[in-house]
Design a protein around this motif. Structure first.
Motif, PDB file in Angstrom:
ATOM      1  N   ASN A  48       0.823  -1.209   0.000  1.00 33.66           N
ATOM      2  CA  ASN A  48       0.000   0.000   0.000  1.00 33.66           C
ATOM      3  C   ASN A  48       0.859   1.263   0.000  1.00 33.66           C
ATOM      4  O   ASN A  48       0.518   2.262  -0.640  1.00 33.66           O
ATOM      5  CB  ASN A  48      -0.935   0.005   1.209  1.00 33.66           C
ATOM      6  N   LEU A  49       1.969   1.226   0.713  1.00 33.03           N
ATOM      7  CA  LEU A  49       2.874   2.372   0.729  1.00 33.03           C
ATOM      8  C   LEU A  49       3.542   2.561  -0.626  1.00 33.03           C
ATOM      9  O   LEU A  49       3.678   3.688  -1.119  1.00 33.03           O
ATOM     10  CB  LEU A  49       3.929   2.196   1.820  1.00 33.03           C
ATOM     11  N   ILE A  50       3.968   1.457  -1.228  1.00 30.96           N
ATOM     12  CA  ILE A  50       4.618   1.529  -2.539  1.00 30.96           C
ATOM     13  C   ILE A  50       3.652   2.032  -3.606  1.00 30.96           C
ATOM     14  O   ILE A  50       4.043   2.772  -4.520  1.00 30.96           O
ATOM     15  CB  ILE A  50       5.190   0.151  -2.913  1.00 30.96           C
ATOM     16  N   ALA A  51       2.380   1.659  -3.471  1.00 35.46           N
ATOM     17  CA  ALA A  51       1.369   2.085  -4.451  1.00 35.46           C
ATOM     18  C   ALA A  51       0.847   3.490  -4.184  1.00 35.46           C
ATOM     19  O   ALA A  51       0.048   4.012  -4.977  1.00 35.46           O
ATOM     20  CB  ALA A  51       0.210   1.092  -4.452  1.00 35.46           C
ATOM     21  N   GLY A  52       1.268   4.108  -3.095  1.00 38.59           N
ATOM     22  CA  GLY A  52       0.774   5.432  -2.778  1.00 38.59           C
ATOM     23  C   GLY A  52      -0.630   5.440  -2.225  1.00 38.59           C
ATOM     24  O   GLY A  52      -1.287   6.488  -2.160  1.00 38.59           O
ATOM     25  N   LEU A  53      -1.119   4.268  -1.785  1.00 42.40           N
ATOM     26  CA  LEU A  53      -2.446   4.182  -1.186  1.00 42.40           C
ATOM     27  C   LEU A  53      -2.419   4.574   0.289  1.00 42.40           C
ATOM     28  O   LEU A  53      -3.461   4.844   0.888  1.00 42.40           O
ATOM     29  CB  LEU A  53      -2.995   2.758  -1.326  1.00 42.40           C
ATOM     30  N   ASP A  54      -1.253   4.555   0.874  1.00 37.65           N
ATOM     31  CA  ASP A  54      -1.056   4.937   2.260  1.00 37.65           C
ATOM     32  C   ASP A  54       0.258   5.724   2.338  1.00 37.65           C
ATOM     33  O   ASP A  54       1.077   5.667   1.410  1.00 37.65           O
ATOM     34  CB  ASP A  54      -1.002   3.696   3.151  1.00 37.65           C
ATOM     35  N   ARG A  55       0.471   6.437   3.409  1.00 42.15           N
ATOM     36  CA  ARG A  55       1.665   7.264   3.558  1.00 42.15           C
ATOM     37  C   ARG A  55       2.493   6.761   4.739  1.00 42.15           C
ATOM     38  O   ARG A  55       1.937   6.400   5.786  1.00 42.15           O
ATOM     39  CB  ARG A  55       1.283   8.734   3.778  1.00 42.15           C
ATOM     40  N   ASP A  67       8.668  11.553  -4.818  1.00 39.06           N
ATOM     41  CA  ASP A  67       8.353  11.162  -3.448  1.00 39.06           C
ATOM     42  C   ASP A  67       6.833  11.006  -3.345  1.00 39.06           C
ATOM     43  O   ASP A  67       6.083  11.989  -3.420  1.00 39.06           O
ATOM     44  CB  ASP A  67       8.845  12.240  -2.480  1.00 39.06           C
ATOM     45  N   LEU A  68       6.367   9.767  -3.184  1.00 36.48           N
ATOM     46  CA  LEU A  68       4.924   9.526  -3.173  1.00 36.48           C
ATOM     47  C   LEU A  68       4.244  10.223  -2.004  1.00 36.48           C
ATOM     48  O   LEU A  68       3.065  10.581  -2.090  1.00 36.48           O
ATOM     49  CB  LEU A  68       4.641   8.019  -3.117  1.00 36.48           C
ATOM     50  N   GLY A  69       4.979  10.418  -0.910  1.00 34.77           N
ATOM     51  CA  GLY A  69       4.392  11.087   0.234  1.00 34.77           C
ATOM     52  C   GLY A  69       4.086  12.544  -0.016  1.00 34.77           C
ATOM     53  O   GLY A  69       3.312  13.158   0.727  1.00 34.77           O
ATOM     54  N   ALA A  70       4.678  13.127  -1.058  1.00 30.50           N
ATOM     55  CA  ALA A  70       4.456  14.541  -1.377  1.00 30.50           C
ATOM     56  C   ALA A  70       3.284  14.745  -2.345  1.00 30.50           C
ATOM     57  O   ALA A  70       2.917  15.892  -2.634  1.00 30.50           O
ATOM     58  CB  ALA A  70       5.721  15.144  -1.978  1.00 30.50           C
ATOM     59  N   LEU A  71       2.682  13.649  -2.838  1.00 30.27           N
ATOM     60  CA  LEU A  71       1.577  13.753  -3.789  1.00 30.27           C
ATOM     61  C   LEU A  71       0.250  13.813  -3.056  1.00 30.27           C
ATOM     62  O   LEU A  71       0.062  13.149  -2.032  1.00 30.27           O
ATOM     63  CB  LEU A  71       1.581  12.551  -4.740  1.00 30.27           C
ATOM     64  N   ASP A  72      -0.691  14.581  -3.596  1.00 28.60           N
ATOM     65  CA  ASP A  72      -2.043  14.524  -3.042  1.00 28.60           C
ATOM     66  C   ASP A  72      -2.768  13.303  -3.621  1.00 28.60           C
ATOM     67  O   ASP A  72      -2.218  12.571  -4.463  1.00 28.60           O
ATOM     68  CB  ASP A  72      -2.810  15.822  -3.307  1.00 28.60           C
ATOM     69  N   ASP A  73      -3.991  13.065  -3.176  1.00 25.83           N
ATOM     70  CA  ASP A  73      -4.705  11.848  -3.555  1.00 25.83           C
ATOM     71  C   ASP A  73      -4.925  11.759  -5.064  1.00 25.83           C
ATOM     72  O   ASP A  73      -4.779  10.690  -5.671  1.00 25.83           O
ATOM     73  CB  ASP A  73      -6.053  11.768  -2.837  1.00 25.83           C
ATOM     74  N   ASP A  74      -5.283  12.880  -5.692  1.00 28.17           N
ATOM     75  CA  ASP A  74      -5.524  12.881  -7.143  1.00 28.17           C
ATOM     76  C   ASP A  74      -4.235  12.589  -7.912  1.00 28.17           C
ATOM     77  O   ASP A  74      -4.243  11.816  -8.881  1.00 28.17           O
ATOM     78  CB  ASP A  74      -6.104  14.217  -7.595  1.00 28.17           C
ATOM     79  N   GLN A  75      -3.141  13.188  -7.490  1.00 31.96           N
ATOM     80  CA  GLN A  75      -1.861  12.959  -8.158  1.00 31.96           C
ATOM     81  C   GLN A  75      -1.426  11.503  -8.006  1.00 31.96           C
ATOM     82  O   GLN A  75      -0.922  10.900  -8.960  1.00 31.96           O
ATOM     83  CB  GLN A  75      -0.802  13.892  -7.583  1.00 31.96           C
ATOM     84  N   ALA A  76      -1.622  10.933  -6.822  1.00 26.00           N
ATOM     85  CA  ALA A  76      -1.250   9.535  -6.592  1.00 26.00           C
ATOM     86  C   ALA A  76      -2.110   8.604  -7.438  1.00 26.00           C
ATOM     87  O   ALA A  76      -1.616   7.606  -7.987  1.00 26.00           O
ATOM     88  CB  ALA A  76      -1.388   9.197  -5.111  1.00 26.00           C
ATOM     89  N   THR A  77      -3.388   8.926  -7.573  1.00 16.47           N
ATOM     90  CA  THR A  77      -4.291   8.104  -8.390  1.00 16.47           C
ATOM     91  C   THR A  77      -3.845   8.107  -9.848  1.00 16.47           C
ATOM     92  O   THR A  77      -3.800   7.061 -10.504  1.00 16.47           O
ATOM     93  CB  THR A  77      -5.736   8.614  -8.276  1.00 16.47           C
ATOM     94  N   LEU A  78      -3.531   9.270 -10.384  1.00 15.15           N
ATOM     95  CA  LEU A  78      -3.087   9.376 -11.774  1.00 15.15           C
ATOM     96  C   LEU A  78      -1.771   8.634 -11.991  1.00 15.15           C
ATOM     97  O   LEU A  78      -1.583   7.987 -13.027  1.00 15.15           O
ATOM     98  CB  LEU A  78      -2.939  10.849 -12.169  1.00 15.15           C
ATOM     99  N   LEU A  79      -0.872   8.704 -11.012  1.00 16.92           N
ATOM    100  CA  LEU A  79       0.395   7.992 -11.130  1.00 16.92           C
ATOM    101  C   LEU A  79       0.172   6.492 -11.158  1.00 16.92           C
ATOM    102  O   LEU A  79       0.751   5.781 -11.988  1.00 16.92           O
ATOM    103  CB  LEU A  79       1.318   8.378  -9.975  1.00 16.92           C
ATOM    104  N   ARG A  80      -0.662   5.980 -10.257  1.00 21.76           N
ATOM    105  CA  ARG A  80      -0.966   4.536 -10.250  1.00 21.76           C
ATOM    106  C   ARG A  80      -1.570   4.105 -11.577  1.00 21.76           C
ATOM    107  O   ARG A  80      -1.220   3.066 -12.136  1.00 21.76           O
ATOM    108  CB  ARG A  80      -1.947   4.209  -9.116  1.00 21.76           C
ATOM    109  N   ARG A  81      -2.513   4.902 -12.081  1.00 21.97           N
ATOM    110  CA  ARG A  81      -3.219   4.554 -13.306  1.00 21.97           C
ATOM    111  C   ARG A  81      -2.267   4.491 -14.502  1.00 21.97           C
ATOM    112  O   ARG A  81      -2.390   3.630 -15.363  1.00 21.97           O
ATOM    113  CB  ARG A  81      -4.318   5.584 -13.553  1.00 21.97           C
TER     114      ARG A  81
END
Length: 237
Positions: A48-55, A67-81
């Protein structure tokens, strides 16, 4: 491709629990790495941490330099996609879509035209041994075939990182062996696009299909099998 630097994760509550302690890991493009561990040791939390689903509560998770911890939820979603693919123990194949439509879904979400997405899905299905099954519905497939669909869907958009969480947990041993060989084959087939693979499992047999195996313990990550210190030579009496 992926770097974890002293990552920690603690769950708060009446009895706070430190799940991950100072986890550091580097995965290169084209590398296929397995992480073994018993149930409850934090394998899913790590994914979950690697996928940016958790911090993380401490340390950093860097993916392609971000740094995935610096992304907001929308940015993390787009990166995963865009850049990640996922294969789970439960197949998560959508029952109301055909096999080809299931595989094409990541492409459509990334803005690929419907005709091109369909063509790439059909090509990918042939690559996982399901040529001619594009119009089938999931209910017409066996468990092993549905996992092949899941692998095709995870790789069709040529992700930088594939995350596989106990992908053979619901399969019989013979089918599991076939799926593990296929998973490695398809990750390595994407070497030209720099795909890295991370397999999380409790099975030593599954982990043995990877290039490198690590053991997740309450103390952190360790090589597997453990590196034993050299023994001093015995002196004859």
């Amino acid at each position: 491709m992926l770097a974890l630097d002293s990552v920690t994760k603690t769950y708060d509550g009446a009895h706070p629990r430190n799940v991950l302690r100072a986890i550091s890991l580097v995965v290169q493009s084209g590398e296929y790495v397995a992480i073994m561990g018993e149930s409850g040791v934090g394998k899913s939390t790590l994914l979950n941490l690697i996928a940016g689903l958790d911090r993380p509560d401490g340390g950093h998770v860097l993916f392609d330099g971000q740094d995935l911890g610096a992304l907001d939820d929308d940015q993390a979603t787009l990166l995963r996609r865009r850049a990640m693919g996922f294969v789970f123990q439960a197949f998560h194949v959508l029952p109301h879509l055909s096999v080809a439509q299931n595989v094409a879904l990541p492409l459509l979400l990334n803005g690929v035209g419907r005709r091109e997405a369909q063509a790439r899905a059909i090509t990918m299905l042939a690559g996982v041994g399901l040529e001619g099954r594009g119009n089938s519905l999931p209910r017409e497939l066996s468990g092993g075939e549905m996992q092949r669909v899941a692998i095709a869907r995870a790789l069709v958009h040529r992700p930088s990182l594939l995350l596989a969480d106990e992908p053979t947990g619901n399969l019989d041993p013979e089918t599991a062996s076939q799926i593990l060989r296929l998973l490695r084959e398809r990750v390595k087939a994407n070497d030209a696009t720099g795909t890295a693979g991370l397999l999380v499992t409790h099975s030593a047999l599954a982990a043995a299909t990877a290039d490198r195996v690590l053991l997740l313990t309450p103390e952190g990550l360790a090589p597997y099998p453990p590196v034993r210190p050299p023994q001093a030579p015995r002196l004859e009496a």
